[in-house]
Design a protein around this motif. Structure first.
Motif, mmCIF file in Angstrom:
data_model
loop_
_atom_site.group_PDB
_atom_site.id
_atom_site.type_symbol
_atom_site.label_atom_id
_atom_site.label_comp_id
_atom_site.label_asym_id
_atom_site.label_seq_id
_atom_site.Cartn_x
_atom_site.Cartn_y
_atom_site.Cartn_z
ATOM 1 N N UNK A 39 9.249 9.132 11.699
ATOM 2 C CA UNK A 39 9.974 10.310 11.392
ATOM 3 C C UNK A 39 11.210 10.034 10.534
ATOM 4 N N UNK A 40 12.030 11.102 10.055
ATOM 5 C CA UNK A 40 12.952 10.865 9.223
ATOM 6 C C UNK A 40 12.402 10.515 7.900
ATOM 7 N N UNK A 41 13.336 10.477 6.722
ATOM 8 C CA UNK A 41 12.894 10.354 5.495
ATOM 9 C C UNK A 41 12.494 11.854 4.966
ATOM 10 N N UNK A 42 12.346 12.003 3.633
ATOM 11 C CA UNK A 42 12.034 13.147 2.871
ATOM 12 C C UNK A 42 10.499 13.459 3.296
ATOM 13 N N UNK A 43 10.094 14.838 3.681
ATOM 14 C CA UNK A 43 8.840 15.215 3.482
ATOM 15 C C UNK A 43 7.954 14.724 2.501
ATOM 16 N N UNK A 44 8.439 15.048 1.345
ATOM 17 C CA UNK A 44 7.923 14.502 0.414
ATOM 18 C C UNK A 44 7.550 12.780 0.374
ATOM 19 N N UNK A 45 8.480 12.040 0.691
ATOM 20 C CA UNK A 45 8.347 10.564 0.960
ATOM 21 C C UNK A 45 7.309 10.348 2.093
ATOM 22 N N UNK A 46 7.576 10.895 2.953
ATOM 23 C CA UNK A 46 6.312 10.565 4.150
ATOM 24 C C UNK A 46 5.234 10.962 3.598
ATOM 25 N N UNK A 47 4.516 11.870 3.118
ATOM 26 C CA UNK A 47 3.554 12.619 2.473
ATOM 27 C C UNK A 47 2.952 11.474 1.532
ATOM 28 N N UNK A 48 3.682 11.015 0.413
ATOM 29 C CA UNK A 48 3.382 10.110 -0.598
ATOM 30 C C UNK A 48 3.096 8.720 0.243
ATOM 31 N N UNK A 49 4.047 8.065 1.278
ATOM 32 C CA UNK A 49 3.624 7.066 1.869
ATOM 33 C C UNK A 49 2.299 7.078 2.569
ATOM 34 N N UNK A 50 2.064 8.050 3.232
ATOM 35 C CA UNK A 50 0.744 8.205 3.973
ATOM 36 C C UNK A 50 -0.267 8.534 3.148
ATOM 37 N N UNK A 51 -0.155 9.239 1.958
ATOM 38 C CA UNK A 51 -1.490 8.995 0.926
ATOM 39 C C UNK A 51 -1.693 7.777 0.437
ATOM 40 N N UNK A 52 -0.766 7.081 -0.134
ATOM 41 C CA UNK A 52 -0.656 5.775 -0.442
ATOM 42 C C UNK A 52 -1.482 4.636 0.495
ATOM 43 N N UNK A 53 -0.892 4.827 1.864
ATOM 44 C CA UNK A 53 -1.535 3.834 2.973
ATOM 45 C C UNK A 53 -3.130 4.487 3.175
ATOM 46 N N UNK A 54 -3.302 5.722 3.200
ATOM 47 C CA UNK A 54 -4.806 6.135 3.637
ATOM 48 C C UNK A 54 -5.716 6.084 2.229
ATOM 49 N N UNK A 55 -5.129 6.340 1.109
ATOM 50 C CA UNK A 55 -6.015 6.117 -0.001
ATOM 51 C C UNK A 55 -6.350 4.839 -0.283
ATOM 52 N N UNK A 56 -5.417 3.803 -0.066
ATOM 53 C CA UNK A 56 -5.723 2.680 -0.243
ATOM 54 C C UNK A 56 -6.813 1.877 0.890
ATOM 55 N N UNK A 57 -6.586 2.329 2.228
ATOM 56 C CA UNK A 57 -7.408 1.615 3.148
ATOM 57 C C UNK A 57 -8.672 2.443 3.308
ATOM 58 N N UNK A 58 -8.892 3.842 2.991
ATOM 59 C CA UNK A 58 -10.050 4.486 3.116
ATOM 60 C C UNK A 58 -10.592 4.940 1.862
ATOM 61 N N UNK A 59 -9.924 5.107 0.760
ATOM 62 C CA UNK A 59 -10.603 5.718 -0.364
ATOM 63 C C UNK A 59 -10.072 7.090 -0.562
ATOM 64 N N UNK A 60 -9.774 7.590 -1.708
ATOM 65 C CA UNK A 60 -9.604 8.918 -1.957
ATOM 66 C C UNK A 60 -10.418 9.995 -1.620
ATOM 67 N N UNK A 61 -11.674 9.891 -1.922
ATOM 68 C CA UNK A 61 -12.662 10.814 -1.411
ATOM 69 C C UNK A 61 -12.808 10.966 0.069
ATOM 70 N N UNK A 62 -12.645 9.767 0.741
ATOM 71 C CA UNK A 62 -12.848 9.712 2.259
ATOM 72 C C UNK A 62 -11.645 10.374 2.969
ATOM 73 N N UNK A 63 -10.613 10.652 2.275
ATOM 74 C CA UNK A 63 -9.120 10.901 2.834
ATOM 75 C C UNK A 63 -8.851 12.321 2.490
ATOM 76 N N UNK A 64 -9.147 13.211 3.543
ATOM 77 C CA UNK A 64 -8.594 14.762 3.274
ATOM 78 C C UNK A 64 -7.153 14.944 3.343
#
Length: 196
Positions: free
Chosen positions: A11-36
């Motif tokens: 929680x906290x931080x800008x929504x943009x930063x949280x979205x970007x951080x989440x995408x960085x984590x999920x894309x790296x762990x699971x791949x881009x195509x597998x991450x909706x």
């Protein structure tokens, strides 16, 4: 480049930063195509509309994550290069920055996040251009350092050689899930550089 240890779902931080951080984590762990988009928004703790208020599309989010990885690597390199006392150490700082970025992987090392993404993206995707720019910048950094050690044409050839060496090491390290090949590549680079 490795997934960094950012707190993506906090929680906290800008929504943009949280979205970007989440995408960085999920894309790296699971791949881009597998991450909706739903996975990214759930990880970030935001509504889907918040994602689209900050990024025009999934493609735009992917491009932003790749830019973030590149920026992260540049900062790691700059720190290493600032401490380098000689041209050889500045060239080796490229290898060290990749190792530093790999060490940031908190949920398992999978190799270079930029190269992994490029392998998933179709020709013409803006994200592939980000990866190309990263590779060109790294090669330019290597060439600049090598020009302090040898004549220009040889420096340019060696820069290509060393960039292929570090990229290959990242791929092989990612396949193995450890950083051994990165260390091996740095040792090979030391041997090449000290023979100049």
């Amino acid at each position: 480049m490795a997934e960094s240890g950012r707190g993506s779902g906090a929680k906290g931080g800008s929504a943009r930063r949280r979205i970007l951080d989440a995408a960085l984590k999920r894309y790296y762990a699971d791949g881009i195509a597998a991450t909706g988009i739903d996975t990214v928004t759930a990880e970030a703790g935001v509504a889907k509309m918040s994602l689209y208020n900050n990024f025009a599309s999934k493609a735009a989010l992917v491009e932003a994550t790749l830019e973030a990885r590149h920026t992260e690597w540049l900062a790691l390199y700059a720190r290493r290069a600032a401490r380098a006392g000689d041209p050889i150490t500045r060239v080796l700082a490229v290898f060290d920055a990749y190792a530093d970025q790999a060490a940031l992987a908190t949920d398992g090392f999978r190799g270079c996040g930029l190269l992994n993404a490029a392998g998933e993206l179709p020709a013409g995707h803006a994200g592939r251009a980000v990866v190309r720019r990263h590779e060109e910048e790294v090669e330019g950094i290597l060439a600049a350092g090598l020009r302090e050690l040898t004549e220009r044409s040889r420096a340019e050839r060696l820069a290509v050689h060393l960039s292929l060496l570090v990229e290959g090491a990242m791929v092989r390290s990612g396949l193995r899930g450890d950083r051994t090949r990165l260390r091996d590549a740095r040792t090979i680079a030391v041997d090449l550089l000290t023979s100049l």
